[in-house]
Every structure is written in C-alpha cells, then in structure tokens.
Design a protein around this motif. Structure first.
Motif, mmCIF file in Angstrom:
data_model
loop_
_atom_site.group_PDB
_atom_site.id
_atom_site.type_symbol
_atom_site.label_atom_id
_atom_site.label_comp_id
_atom_site.label_asym_id
_atom_site.label_seq_id
_atom_site.Cartn_x
_atom_site.Cartn_y
_atom_site.Cartn_z
ATOM 1 N N GLU A 110 0.816 -1.219 0.000
ATOM 2 C CA GLU A 110 0.000 0.000 0.000
ATOM 3 C C GLU A 110 0.851 1.271 0.000
ATOM 4 N N GLU A 115 -2.803 7.508 -6.846
ATOM 5 C CA GLU A 115 -4.231 7.788 -6.991
ATOM 6 C C GLU A 115 -4.811 7.025 -8.177
ATOM 7 N N TYR A 141 -10.706 4.197 3.015
ATOM 8 C CA TYR A 141 -9.416 3.949 2.373
ATOM 9 C C TYR A 141 -8.676 5.265 2.153
ATOM 10 N N PHE A 142 -7.654 5.213 1.296
ATOM 11 C CA PHE A 142 -6.797 6.359 1.016
ATOM 12 C C PHE A 142 -7.071 6.884 -0.394
ATOM 13 N N GLU A 162 -12.026 9.167 4.227
ATOM 14 C CA GLU A 162 -10.574 9.146 4.021
ATOM 15 C C GLU A 162 -9.924 8.651 5.304
ATOM 16 N N PHE A 164 -7.202 7.559 8.171
ATOM 17 C CA PHE A 164 -5.967 8.169 8.666
ATOM 18 C C PHE A 164 -5.457 7.436 9.894
ATOM 19 N N GLN A 168 0.456 9.830 10.907
ATOM 20 C CA GLN A 168 0.474 10.863 9.882
ATOM 21 C C GLN A 168 0.482 12.265 10.471
ATOM 22 N N GLY A 172 -3.297 14.049 8.830
ATOM 23 C CA GLY A 172 -4.160 12.944 8.432
ATOM 24 C C GLY A 172 -5.607 13.203 8.817
ATOM 25 N N SER A 176 -8.960 13.972 6.372
ATOM 26 C CA SER A 176 -10.198 13.206 6.483
ATOM 27 C C SER A 176 -11.400 14.144 6.592
ATOM 28 N N HIS A 198 -8.473 5.020 11.497
ATOM 29 C CA HIS A 198 -8.315 3.601 11.155
ATOM 30 C C HIS A 198 -8.824 2.687 12.259
#
Length: 459
Positions: A110, A115, A141-142, A162, A164, A168, A172, A176, A198
């Motif tokens: 990952e 993108e 997810y990212f 999003e 995180f 981060q 992060g 999000s 997460h």
C-alpha cells in the motif's frame, strides 16, 4: 440508461420506469420481511412511486418497462464495510496470520499506491458489486477523491471516508475532515461522507477525541475498525486496562453516529457500554475474512440485536475476503451464527434478509431512504432470477434467496431509478479496459523490495 424527459426549463429528469410481474420483497410496519407476488414497481424521478399489483399497471405508458416475471425484486444490497480499491491486491497475501498479512505484504504494497491505482481498483470493485446486486457501499481507504469520482461516474451510492493514522500527524485527521466536507452530498446526493480514523490501535486517544469533536461539530458519522478480533481486545486490556470499545466511549466516539467494522472481539463487558450509546452505534459484520484469518470468535450478532444495535453485512476488502460478494456474506452470516449459538432457529433466512436490507441501510445512516422498496424511497432495486436449476423448486422463498441464490443470479441493478446493469450487461463501466490498465501497473504496485510499510500492525 433510463430514458429521460425534458421539463419546461430544459432540465433532464428521469422518465418513469415500470417493473412488472415480479415478486417484491417488502417490509411491514415493524420491519419484518415479506413478499408480494405478481407485483409491479413504478419508479418516478428516481424514487419508488408505487408498489402495486401487476394488473394495475397494464397498458400504462412509461419511459421504460422491465419484465420481471420469474424474478424477485429486492432492495439493493449494501456492503457496509469494504476497501474497494484493494481488489488490486486480491490473492496477493494468502494463508497468513493477520500480523504477517499486514506487516509483510499489505502495508508495504500500500505504500506504493498512487491515486490512479486507487481509481482503477475502485472501478473494478464497483463493477463487481454492481454485478452482484450491491447498490451502496461504505468505503474506508486512502486517496478517496479517486473513489468519489468513480462512484459519481458509475452511478452507485456510497458512504466514503478518508482513512488516517496518528502516525500521519494532525494532517491525516485534517485531510479526512476536508474530504468529508468537500464530498458530502456529491454525485447528486448519492455520496454521503464520514470521518475515518483507522482503529484504536493505530489512532491514539487524543486523535480519537479530536475526531469525535469534529464529528459533533460538523454532523458527520465516524467509520472505523474496532475490536476486530479477540486478540485486539485482550491486548488492549493487558496494555491499557480497557477494551477497544471502552476506548471509543472514553474518547467520545460513541457520542457520535459510529459504524464499527467487524466487532468479533466485542466481549460481555462491552455490551452495557454499547447499550449506553443507544441507536448511535452500528456494527458491520464480514464473516468470510474472519474465517480465513482463523479468528476464534465472530460478531456477537444476537447480543447486539437484543440491544437494538443494527448489524449490517459486509465483505471487508478483497485482499482479505477475495470477493465483494454480499450474497456470500449473507449466507455465511446465517450459518456461522447458527453454529456459534448452537441454535438452528437463530438467524433464520428472513432475519438474514433483514440484515442484508433494512439493517444494512440503517448501519450506513440511510435507513430512512434506502433498504426497502416502498413509496418515497430511493429506487435502489435489484432483480434476481430464480429460474435456474440451483434455485428450483422454491418451497421457502426466503431460504432460496439466502442459501441457494448466488450473486450471478442478479439480472438487473438499478440505483436512483437508473439502470446500471441490464440482463447481466454492465452499462456504466468498461471492465476489459480497466483490467488492461491495471495489469500494466501491477508490477510496480506489488513491489516490496523497498522495505517500507505505511504502518506497523502491533495490537
């Protein structure tokens, strides 16, 4: 595509769609599942206008007719927790305990994601879900801007967040929030959004508390992994003296609308905590991945339902589950629950269908608009062909749907009155083109020689 009419202002609007001669799964005032035979569904402007007898629509003029004879109309299925772009990792990490699965394969790979990789994975995932009768999914997810674009283009409905980690830094969490605010209500209202920390083992208490505050301030739900398995719960107790669910309570996450993924590590002491949270909490159960990882417990659905907590069906990502087949999740949920509870009368076929429809809609915050076929609801509908030899004869329709029907029996998939698949033909995604481009990118994507990983799995 469903025909359109043009109103006086020159704006296109969906034409009327009639599905006639089918059997329709309906819910009574208490939510219990039932069936209406030889029925018709009238869809107008993307919304169910009528559920009536087939004879009542004979001769009616409509933009499009679908002959539903021999088919059952169900509310579109909802995948309540997945990582759609991870179809690009399908089969990459097999027969491993979860620590090695994450640390040695998935998180190193990952770290390579671009993108474009996310976009192609999401496009392939949406094609798989549409073909399996899934009309809505909750994704965590990212690079989620790419997923939002795919959802807008392919016509599905989605709850997007999003993801995180605390590693981060505050950026992060900020990304999000920014994603959630920017895409909320996107794709003509088909996209809803959430904050997506997460998990309690990768997001610290300070970040969880800050996330809860942002969720309350902006009216956003939270979607995260918690108590995924019993090891996580036991490790949390040993290290911190509290369970993951108790961490969610003390950080204020349970004061928000929250969707908990997996929950196979929920223990008895968590039940009063979840009860205090009331109807704000839902759980997404994905049994196939749990079986693959040889987790010793499953989501305690019976105990959760006794507390009034909605439990939706999910697949998790295809890297762990290998498919995004919610039909399989529905059947496995029923079978695993019977085995775990030692009671063949628990989680009947009708109860399983309730989990797959109305409860799953409630779990993703859409219980008032999807999850049942009724006037005023969004026309998210799938038609299932039961004429195959593996579904005949039909003595108990609910049992046939849960234990005999397959994802490949879905003939037609409709979202907001728009036909996304007709007679097994996908209308909004070019699968061969997606697969060709993804294949070209796979060597760079799956490289692990760099020794990097995006996170450490250590519960």
């Amino acid at each position: 595509m469903t025909p359109t009419d043009v109103d006086g202002a020159g704006v296109e609007r969906p034409g009327e769609l009639v599905i006639s001669g089918c059997t329709v799964l309906v819910h009574d005032d208490g939510g219990a599942v039932g069936f209406v035979e030889d029925a018709a569904i009238v869809v107008r402007d993307g919304t169910v206008a009528e559920v009536t007898r087939a004879g009542a629509v004979a001769g009616r003029q409509a933009g499009e007719w679908i002959d539903g004879r021999g088919q059952v109309a169900l509310p579109g299925l909802i995948n309540c927790h997945t990582h759609a772009p991870m179809v690009a990792l399908r089969g990459l990490a097999e027969d491993l305990p979860i620590e090695e699965w994450f640390n040695d394969v998935v998180w190193p790979v990952e770290s390579n994601l671009s993108e474009k990789d996310v976009e192609l994975g999401a496009r392939l995932a949406c094609a798989e879900m549409i073909r399996g009768g899934v009309t809505c999914f909750a994704d965590h997810y990212f690079a989620m801007d790419a997923v939002a674009r795919v959802v807008a283009e392919c016509g599905m409905r989605a709850l997007l967040g999003e993801a995180f980690f605390s590693s981060q830094g505050p950026q992060g969490r900020e990304r999000s929030l920014e994603f959630a605010l920017r895409h909320r209500g996107g794709a003509g209202g088909r996209i809803t959004t959430c904050l997506a920390p997460h998990a309690p083992y990768t997001v610290n208490d300070g970040d969880l508390a800050a996330t809860a505050g942002l969720a309350r301030e902006h009216g956003l739900p939270v979607h995260l992994h918690a108590a995924e398995n019993r090891d996580q719960t036991e490790t949390s107790l040993a290290r911190h003296g509290v369970t993951p669910v108790e961490v969610l309570e003390r950080t204020g996450i349970l004061d928000t609308e929250v969707l908990i993924a997996h929950g196979t590590g929920i223990v008895d002491r968590d039940l009063p905590v979840l009860e205090r949270a009331g109807g704000r909490v839902a759980v997404a159960s994905a049994p196939r991945g749990c079986l693959k990882f040889a987790w010793p417990t499953t989501t305690p659905i019976r105990a959760l339902r006794e507390l009034g907590i909605s439990v939706g069906l999910a697949t998790d990502g295809a890297a762990s589950n290998n498919s995004l087949d919610v039909w399989e999740s529905m059947a496995l949920t029923s079978l695993v629950q019977k085995s775990t509870e030692g009671d063949p009368r628990w989680l009947t076929s009708r109860q399983a269908l309730h989990h797959a429809t109305l409860q799953s809609a409630q779990a993703v915050g859409l219980g008032d608009s999807v999850g049942s076929i009724a006037p005023g609801r969004h026309a998210d509908i799938v038609l299932v062909d039961l004429t195959g030899p593996h579904t005949q004869p039909v003595h108990d329709l609910a049992a046939t749907l849960v234990h005999s029907a397959r994802a490949s029996d879905v003939r037609t998939t409709i979202v907001d009155g728009r036909v996304l698949m007709r007679d097994r033909e996908l209308l909004t995604i070019d699968v061969p083109a997606v697969v060709r481009e993804l294949q070209e990118r796979l060597p760079a994507l799956v490289d692990r020689g760099h020794g990097r990983r995006i996170q450490e799995y250590d519960t």
